[in-house]
Design a protein around this motif. Structure first.
Motif, PDB file in Angstrom:
ATOM      1  N   ILE A 198       0.931  -1.236   0.033  1.00 22.84           N
ATOM      2  CA  ILE A 198       0.026   0.022   0.031  1.00 22.84           C
ATOM      3  C   ILE A 198       0.873   1.089  -0.170  1.00 22.84           C
ATOM      4  O   ILE A 198       0.640   2.075  -0.842  1.00 22.84           O
ATOM      5  CB  ILE A 198      -0.923   0.000   1.265  1.00 22.84           C
ATOM      6  N   GLY A 199       1.922   1.350   0.971  1.00 22.01           N
ATOM      7  CA  GLY A 199       2.665   2.492   0.929  1.00 22.01           C
ATOM      8  C   GLY A 199       3.690   2.910  -0.086  1.00 22.01           C
ATOM      9  O   GLY A 199       3.687   3.929  -0.586  1.00 22.01           O
ATOM     10  N   PHE A 200       4.171   1.771  -0.807  1.00 23.50           N
ATOM     11  CA  PHE A 200       5.039   1.986  -1.850  1.00 23.50           C
ATOM     12  C   PHE A 200       4.100   2.425  -3.240  1.00 23.50           C
ATOM     13  O   PHE A 200       4.699   3.030  -4.109  1.00 23.50           O
ATOM     14  CB  PHE A 200       5.801   1.018  -2.234  1.00 23.50           C
ATOM     15  N   ASN A 201       2.958   2.298  -3.217  1.00 24.24           N
ATOM     16  CA  ASN A 201       2.129   2.551  -4.132  1.00 24.24           C
ATOM     17  C   ASN A 201       1.029   3.453  -3.940  1.00 24.24           C
ATOM     18  O   ASN A 201       0.014   3.470  -4.454  1.00 24.24           O
ATOM     19  CB  ASN A 201       1.495   1.164  -4.827  1.00 24.24           C
ATOM     20  N   ALA A 202       1.423   4.300  -2.924  1.00 27.06           N
ATOM     21  CA  ALA A 202       0.158   5.168  -2.614  1.00 27.06           C
ATOM     22  C   ALA A 202       0.076   6.457  -3.378  1.00 27.06           C
ATOM     23  O   ALA A 202      -1.211   6.807  -3.444  1.00 27.06           O
ATOM     24  CB  ALA A 202       0.642   5.861  -1.052  1.00 27.06           C
ATOM     25  N   SER A 203       0.891   6.667  -4.134  1.00 27.83           N
ATOM     26  CA  SER A 203       1.019   7.869  -5.136  1.00 27.83           C
ATOM     27  C   SER A 203       2.229   8.707  -5.584  1.00 27.83           C
ATOM     28  O   SER A 203       2.264   9.274  -6.649  1.00 27.83           O
ATOM     29  CB  SER A 203      -0.048   9.021  -4.856  1.00 27.83           C
ATOM     30  N   HIS A 204       3.368   8.455  -4.778  1.00 30.62           N
ATOM     31  CA  HIS A 204       4.417   9.037  -5.133  1.00 30.62           C
ATOM     32  C   HIS A 204       5.655   8.680  -6.065  1.00 30.62           C
ATOM     33  O   HIS A 204       6.416   9.030  -6.246  1.00 30.62           O
ATOM     34  CB  HIS A 204       5.376   9.350  -3.563  1.00 30.62           C
ATOM     35  N   HIS A 205       5.413   7.109  -6.402  1.00 22.81           N
ATOM     36  CA  HIS A 205       6.434   6.675  -7.015  1.00 22.81           C
ATOM     37  C   HIS A 205       6.068   6.191  -8.575  1.00 22.81           C
ATOM     38  O   HIS A 205       6.624   5.305  -9.481  1.00 22.81           O
ATOM     39  CB  HIS A 205       7.241   5.617  -6.325  1.00 22.81           C
ATOM     40  N   HIS A 206       5.241   6.725  -9.102  1.00 19.56           N
ATOM     41  CA  HIS A 206       4.643   6.851 -10.355  1.00 19.56           C
ATOM     42  C   HIS A 206       5.956   7.501 -11.135  1.00 19.56           C
ATOM     43  O   HIS A 206       6.357   8.276 -10.621  1.00 19.56           O
ATOM     44  CB  HIS A 206       3.349   7.645 -10.782  1.00 19.56           C
ATOM     45  N   SER A 207       6.317   6.896 -12.357  1.00 19.93           N
ATOM     46  CA  SER A 207       7.300   7.368 -13.102  1.00 19.93           C
ATOM     47  C   SER A 207       7.096   8.761 -13.680  1.00 19.93           C
ATOM     48  O   SER A 207       8.116   9.261 -14.179  1.00 19.93           O
ATOM     49  CB  SER A 207       7.566   6.243 -14.170  1.00 19.93           C
ATOM     50  N   ALA A 208       5.776   9.314 -13.757  1.00 18.99           N
ATOM     51  CA  ALA A 208       5.759  10.551 -14.252  1.00 18.99           C
ATOM     52  C   ALA A 208       6.009  11.660 -13.007  1.00 18.99           C
ATOM     53  O   ALA A 208       5.934  12.823 -13.515  1.00 18.99           O
ATOM     54  CB  ALA A 208       4.319  10.548 -15.070  1.00 18.99           C
ATOM     55  N   VAL A 209       6.043  11.395 -11.882  1.00 20.42           N
ATOM     56  CA  VAL A 209       6.001  12.477 -11.085  1.00 20.42           C
ATOM     57  C   VAL A 209       7.392  12.666 -10.627  1.00 20.42           C
ATOM     58  O   VAL A 209       8.386  12.009 -11.057  1.00 20.42           O
ATOM     59  CB  VAL A 209       5.275  12.007  -9.813  1.00 20.42           C
ATOM     60  N   VAL A 210       7.776  13.877  -9.908  1.00 22.45           N
ATOM     61  CA  VAL A 210       9.062  14.479  -9.819  1.00 22.45           C
ATOM     62  C   VAL A 210       9.565  13.554  -8.708  1.00 22.45           C
ATOM     63  O   VAL A 210       9.118  13.358  -7.395  1.00 22.45           O
ATOM     64  CB  VAL A 210       8.773  15.948  -9.409  1.00 22.45           C
ATOM     65  N   HIS A 211      10.969  13.175  -8.807  1.00 22.26           N
ATOM     66  CA  HIS A 211      11.844  12.856  -8.087  1.00 22.26           C
ATOM     67  C   HIS A 211      13.098  13.475  -7.600  1.00 22.26           C
ATOM     68  O   HIS A 211      13.152  14.213  -8.617  1.00 22.26           O
ATOM     69  CB  HIS A 211      12.178  11.019  -8.208  1.00 22.26           C
ATOM     70  N   GLU A 212      13.775  13.184  -6.672  1.00 24.20           N
ATOM     71  CA  GLU A 212      15.116  13.756  -6.389  1.00 24.20           C
ATOM     72  C   GLU A 212      15.998  13.666  -7.826  1.00 24.20           C
ATOM     73  O   GLU A 212      16.102  12.712  -8.424  1.00 24.20           O
ATOM     74  CB  GLU A 212      15.942  13.149  -5.334  1.00 24.20           C
ATOM     75  N   GLY A 213      16.313  15.134  -8.120  1.00 27.68           N
ATOM     76  CA  GLY A 213      17.056  15.267  -9.345  1.00 27.68           C
ATOM     77  C   GLY A 213      16.301  15.590 -10.576  1.00 27.68           C
ATOM     78  O   GLY A 213      17.098  16.076 -11.487  1.00 27.68           O
ATOM     79  N   ASP A 214      15.178  15.498 -10.602  1.00 28.35           N
ATOM     80  CA  ASP A 214      14.108  15.713 -11.973  1.00 28.35           C
ATOM     81  C   ASP A 214      14.103  17.215 -11.514  1.00 28.35           C
ATOM     82  O   ASP A 214      13.987  18.000 -10.596  1.00 28.35           O
ATOM     83  CB  ASP A 214      12.928  15.245 -11.639  1.00 28.35           C
ATOM     84  N   ALA A 215      14.015  18.222 -12.784  1.00 30.73           N
ATOM     85  CA  ALA A 215      13.872  19.215 -12.871  1.00 30.73           C
ATOM     86  C   ALA A 215      12.437  19.633 -12.583  1.00 30.73           C
ATOM     87  O   ALA A 215      11.406  18.867 -12.691  1.00 30.73           O
ATOM     88  CB  ALA A 215      13.927  19.902 -14.216  1.00 30.73           C
ATOM     89  N   ILE A 216      12.186  20.628 -11.792  1.00 30.37           N
ATOM     90  CA  ILE A 216      10.964  21.114 -11.315  1.00 30.37           C
ATOM     91  C   ILE A 216      10.288  22.214 -12.145  1.00 30.37           C
ATOM     92  O   ILE A 216      11.159  22.930 -12.834  1.00 30.37           O
ATOM     93  CB  ILE A 216      10.984  21.308  -9.838  1.00 30.37           C
ATOM     94  N   ARG A 217       9.146  22.372 -11.893  1.00 27.62           N
ATOM     95  CA  ARG A 217       8.395  23.531 -12.631  1.00 27.62           C
ATOM     96  C   ARG A 217       9.022  24.972 -12.108  1.00 27.62           C
ATOM     97  O   ARG A 217       9.236  25.173 -11.129  1.00 27.62           O
ATOM     98  CB  ARG A 217       6.931  23.685 -12.196  1.00 27.62           C
ATOM     99  N   PRO A 218       9.239  25.650 -13.248  1.00 32.93           N
ATOM    100  CA  PRO A 218       9.891  26.973 -13.236  1.00 32.93           C
ATOM    101  C   PRO A 218       9.205  27.990 -12.020  1.00 32.93           C
ATOM    102  O   PRO A 218       9.742  28.704 -11.220  1.00 32.93           O
ATOM    103  CB  PRO A 218       9.972  27.817 -14.280  1.00 32.93           C
ATOM    104  N   ASN A 219       7.779  27.807 -12.029  1.00 30.59           N
ATOM    105  CA  ASN A 219       7.227  28.747 -11.077  1.00 30.59           C
ATOM    106  C   ASN A 219       6.682  27.855  -9.882  1.00 30.59           C
ATOM    107  O   ASN A 219       5.594  28.210  -9.250  1.00 30.59           O
ATOM    108  CB  ASN A 219       5.801  28.953 -11.969  1.00 30.59           C
ATOM    109  N   SER A 220       7.361  26.884  -9.475  1.00 33.41           N
ATOM    110  CA  SER A 220       6.768  26.095  -8.635  1.00 33.41           C
ATOM    111  C   SER A 220       6.715  26.703  -7.073  1.00 33.41           C
ATOM    112  O   SER A 220       7.503  27.618  -6.911  1.00 33.41           O
ATOM    113  CB  SER A 220       7.755  24.797  -8.374  1.00 33.41           C
ATOM    114  N   ASP A 221       5.908  26.407  -6.364  1.00 30.12           N
ATOM    115  CA  ASP A 221       5.871  26.686  -4.913  1.00 30.12           C
ATOM    116  C   ASP A 221       5.447  25.420  -4.032  1.00 30.12           C
ATOM    117  O   ASP A 221       5.634  24.435  -4.673  1.00 30.12           O
ATOM    118  CB  ASP A 221       4.943  27.911  -4.332  1.00 30.12           C
TER     119      ASP A 221
END
Length: 258
Positions: free
Chosen positions: A141-164
């Protein structure tokens, strides 16, 4: 809290020294403070909880071919052993002494032995089965809760320029529409996960009441609410284990609608 991303792991190196454990005292640090403030970064203690066996950070220096692909096979074994590994981490890595409440899990086999009259071997085997199965379900449940989809931002990925901070929370998660449709599964399988990160102190049972207003607010600011099925997320989580190239430019997460 502006511009979260790779830079935060350099600003606060002391967070990486906090032991990762399942006891409730450490959960307040590893989950409430670390995971919710620094989601999917090096400061998120939950992203490295299963390392070196399961590595979700897209970096060729931290995972080899076995960790990328063979982990698809041995992953369920790691799920089942997670509870044991966290307890061992506490015994070996922690500088704190064990507290009396750390012995609470051992009251279960004690009561089983005293109340059932079964021999000690049967009691221990049954207790180990409970621990292994509980650990497997929790990790699944925990590892598939929402954060490790390959399309989401992980450490090292570029983030949105206007991110908050709020946008970053949405960019590091992918909600599951089939889970969100059920109040029971929302409560038991970490549903409404993006709303949970936006309002972490609210009772999970009332998050669905905020969903219409939340979706409308995103539409007002021309952002999409991303969802997928739980099964798709499980598949994408394994793709994330295999991914080693960080995204050098922001693509696709919560794109503005045309």
């Amino acid at each position: 809290m502006q511009k979260l991303g790779t830079s935060i792991s350099r600003k606060y190196p002391s967070l990486r020294d906090i032991p990762k454990r399942t006891q409730y005292r450490e959960w307040r640090i590893s989950h409430a403070l670390s995971h919710h403030l620094y989601t999917n970064s090096l400061h998120d203690l939950e992203i490295s909880v299963a390392e070196p066996f399961l590595c979700w950070i897209p970096n060729p220096k931290v995972k080899n071919t076995i960790q990328r692909y063979v982990s698809w096979i041995y992953g369920p074994v790691i799920y089942a052993l997670l509870y044991f590994s966290e307890f061992v981490k506490k015994l070996v890595l922690s500088k704190n002494h064990l507290a009396l409440d750390d012995l609470i899990p051992f009251t279960v086999p004690m009561v089983m032995y005293l109340a059932t009259g079964e021999n000690l071997t049967t009691v221990i085997n049954t207790w180990l089965y409970i621990i292994l199965s509980g650990s497997f379900v929790f990790a699944l449940i925990g590892f598939n809760a929402s954060h490790h989809h390959s399309a989401v931002v992980h450490e090292g990925d570029a983030i949105r320029p206007n991110s908050d901070w709020g946008i970053y929370q949405m960019d590091t998660a992918m909600d599951r529409d089939d889970i969100n449709r059920s109040h029971f599964f929302t409560l038991t399988v970490f549903g409404q996960h993006i709303l949970h990160h936006m309002f972490p102190t609210l009772d999970h049972g009332i998050l669905d009441k905020l969903q219409p207003e939340f979706i409308q607010t995103l539409k007002d600011f021309e952002y999409d609410f991303r969802e997928c099925s739980w099964f798709e997320h499980i598949i994408e989580q394994h793709k994330q284990l295999a991914r080693i190239k960080p995204r050098t430019e922001f693509k696709g997460q919560l794109k503005k609608t045309k």
